[in-house]
Design a protein around this motif. Structure first.
Motif, PDB file in Angstrom:
ATOM      1  N   GLY A  37       0.741  -1.251   0.000  1.00  0.00           N
ATOM      2  CA  GLY A  37       0.000   0.000   0.000  1.00  0.00           C
ATOM      3  C   GLY A  37       0.773   1.304   0.000  1.00  0.00           C
ATOM      4  N   THR A  38       1.859   1.401   0.760  1.00  0.00           N
ATOM      5  CA  THR A  38       2.534   2.690   0.856  1.00  0.00           C
ATOM      6  C   THR A  38       3.395   2.948  -0.371  1.00  0.00           C
ATOM      7  OG1 THR A  38       4.377   1.698   2.065  1.00  0.00           O
ATOM      8  CG2 THR A  38       2.601   2.652   3.376  1.00  0.00           C
ATOM      9  N   SER A  39       3.692   4.220  -0.598  1.00  0.00           N
ATOM     10  CA  SER A  39       4.480   4.588  -1.767  1.00  0.00           C
ATOM     11  C   SER A  39       5.917   4.101  -1.630  1.00  0.00           C
ATOM     12  CB  SER A  39       4.470   6.115  -1.943  1.00  0.00           C
ATOM     13  OG  SER A  39       5.294   6.723  -0.966  1.00  0.00           O
ATOM     14  N   LEU A  40       6.563   3.972  -2.753  1.00  0.00           N
ATOM     15  CA  LEU A  40       7.957   3.533  -2.801  1.00  0.00           C
ATOM     16  C   LEU A  40       8.841   4.495  -2.015  1.00  0.00           C
ATOM     17  CD1 LEU A  40       9.969   1.523  -3.927  1.00  0.00           C
ATOM     18  CD2 LEU A  40      10.100   2.901  -5.997  1.00  0.00           C
ATOM     19  N   SER A  41       8.591   5.774  -2.172  1.00  0.00           N
ATOM     20  CA  SER A  41       9.370   6.785  -1.456  1.00  0.00           C
ATOM     21  C   SER A  41       9.218   6.637   0.054  1.00  0.00           C
ATOM     22  CB  SER A  41       8.927   8.186  -1.884  1.00  0.00           C
ATOM     23  OG  SER A  41       9.579   9.158  -1.118  1.00  0.00           O
ATOM     24  N   THR A  42       8.001   6.460   0.511  1.00  0.00           N
ATOM     25  CA  THR A  42       7.739   6.299   1.946  1.00  0.00           C
ATOM     26  C   THR A  42       8.396   5.037   2.476  1.00  0.00           C
ATOM     27  OG1 THR A  42       5.637   7.474   1.769  1.00  0.00           O
ATOM     28  CG2 THR A  42       5.924   6.055   3.697  1.00  0.00           C
ATOM     29  N   ARG A  43       8.283   3.961   1.724  1.00  0.00           N
ATOM     30  CA  ARG A  43       8.909   2.712   2.166  1.00  0.00           C
ATOM     31  C   ARG A  43      10.419   2.847   2.238  1.00  0.00           C
ATOM     32  NH1 ARG A  43       8.524  -1.565  -0.965  1.00  0.00           N
ATOM     33  NH2 ARG A  43       7.779  -0.508  -2.824  1.00  0.00           N
ATOM     34  N   TRP A  44      11.043   3.527   1.239  1.00  0.00           N
ATOM     35  CA  TRP A  44      12.496   3.722   1.272  1.00  0.00           C
ATOM     36  C   TRP A  44      12.894   4.585   2.465  1.00  0.00           C
ATOM     37  CZ3 TRP A  44      16.901   1.746   0.299  1.00  0.00           C
ATOM     38  CH2 TRP A  44      18.045   2.512   0.477  1.00  0.00           C
ATOM     39  N   ASN A  45      12.177   5.671   2.693  1.00  0.00           N
ATOM     40  CA  ASN A  45      12.497   6.555   3.822  1.00  0.00           C
ATOM     41  C   ASN A  45      12.370   5.816   5.154  1.00  0.00           C
ATOM     42  OD1 ASN A  45      13.139   8.767   2.196  1.00  0.00           O
ATOM     43  ND2 ASN A  45      11.029   9.480   2.177  1.00  0.00           N
ATOM     44  N   ASN A  46      11.366   4.968   5.284  1.00  0.00           N
ATOM     45  CA  ASN A  46      11.208   4.164   6.502  1.00  0.00           C
ATOM     46  C   ASN A  46      12.354   3.167   6.650  1.00  0.00           C
ATOM     47  OD1 ASN A  46       8.849   5.473   7.167  1.00  0.00           O
ATOM     48  ND2 ASN A  46       7.525   3.907   6.319  1.00  0.00           N
ATOM     49  N   TRP A  47      12.734   2.520   5.551  1.00  0.00           N
ATOM     50  CA  TRP A  47      13.834   1.559   5.598  1.00  0.00           C
ATOM     51  C   TRP A  47      15.128   2.274   5.972  1.00  0.00           C
ATOM     52  CZ3 TRP A  47      18.643   0.511   3.849  1.00  0.00           C
ATOM     53  CH2 TRP A  47      19.103  -0.794   4.012  1.00  0.00           C
ATOM     54  N   GLN A  48      15.341   3.434   5.364  1.00  0.00           N
ATOM     55  CA  GLN A  48      16.551   4.223   5.637  1.00  0.00           C
ATOM     56  C   GLN A  48      16.613   4.627   7.113  1.00  0.00           C
ATOM     57  OE1 GLN A  48      19.103   5.015   3.517  1.00  0.00           O
ATOM     58  NE2 GLN A  48      20.073   5.952   5.258  1.00  0.00           N
ATOM     59  N   SER A  49      15.495   5.023   7.677  1.00  0.00           N
ATOM     60  CA  SER A  49      15.429   5.383   9.093  1.00  0.00           C
ATOM     61  C   SER A  49      15.756   4.177   9.976  1.00  0.00           C
ATOM     62  CB  SER A  49      14.034   5.921   9.416  1.00  0.00           C
ATOM     63  OG  SER A  49      13.925   6.218  10.776  1.00  0.00           O
ATOM     64  N   ASP A  50      15.207   3.025   9.624  1.00  0.00           N
ATOM     65  CA  ASP A  50      15.511   1.792  10.362  1.00  0.00           C
ATOM     66  C   ASP A  50      16.994   1.443  10.244  1.00  0.00           C
ATOM     67  OD1 ASP A  50      12.857   1.606  11.048  1.00  0.00           O
ATOM     68  OD2 ASP A  50      12.396  -0.017   9.648  1.00  0.00           O
ATOM     69  N   PHE A  51      17.576   1.681   9.070  1.00  0.00           N
ATOM     70  CA  PHE A  51      18.997   1.405   8.875  1.00  0.00           C
ATOM     71  C   PHE A  51      19.844   2.289   9.788  1.00  0.00           C
ATOM     72  CE2 PHE A  51      23.099   2.251   6.867  1.00  0.00           C
ATOM     73  CZ  PHE A  51      23.601   0.963   6.817  1.00  0.00           C
TER      74      PHE A  51
END
Length: 128
Positions: A37-51
């Motif tokens: 459901g979420t946008s690619l940009s949002t998913r990348w930003n969330n992954w980056q934050s987790d990283f």
């Protein structure tokens, strides 16, 4: 004359830093092709934050190691994308990796939404 005796000083113990061993589970790969459901940009930003949290918890400070770990943890699909991006800096430029991948994924914020809109337009065209 009575000499005053100085109060005995407590023995100073050298400061000892105790490092606890913490086992940290590797992060899941980032899958840019996933259809959720979420946008690619949002998913990348969330992954980056987790990283970033992962790096902090791991105690990794060496920029070369951070860069290598970011690309490794992100997964083969992200590494494939990254190889196509020009001017990615040296092997110690972790921030450039983040900037370049963010620039790649950000324009795709509404990739799913655009597809849905185009699909609806196509269906409406076919009805008329």
């Amino acid at each position: 004359m009575v000499e005053e005796q100085a109060e005995p000083q407590p023995l100073q113990q050298p400061a000892v830093q105790i490092m606890q061993s913490v086992t940290i589970t590797p992060m899941p790969e980032f899958c840019p092709d996933a259809k959720i459901g979420t946008s690619l940009s949002t998913r990348w930003n969330n992954w980056q934050s987790d990283f970033e949290m992962y790096i902090t918890a791991s105690g990794i400070t060496d920029p070369k190691r951070k860069r290598a770990l970011l690309l490794y943890q992100a997964g083969p699909r992200v590494r494939e994308i990254f190889k196509q991006i020009p001017e990615t800096g040296t092997d110690t430029d972790c921030n450039i990796v983040k900037e370049k991948l963010k620039a790649y994924f950000d324009p795709q914020k509404n990739r799913g939404t655009k597809f849905i809109v185009l699909d609806k337009q196509l269906k409406n065209t076919m009805r008329h």
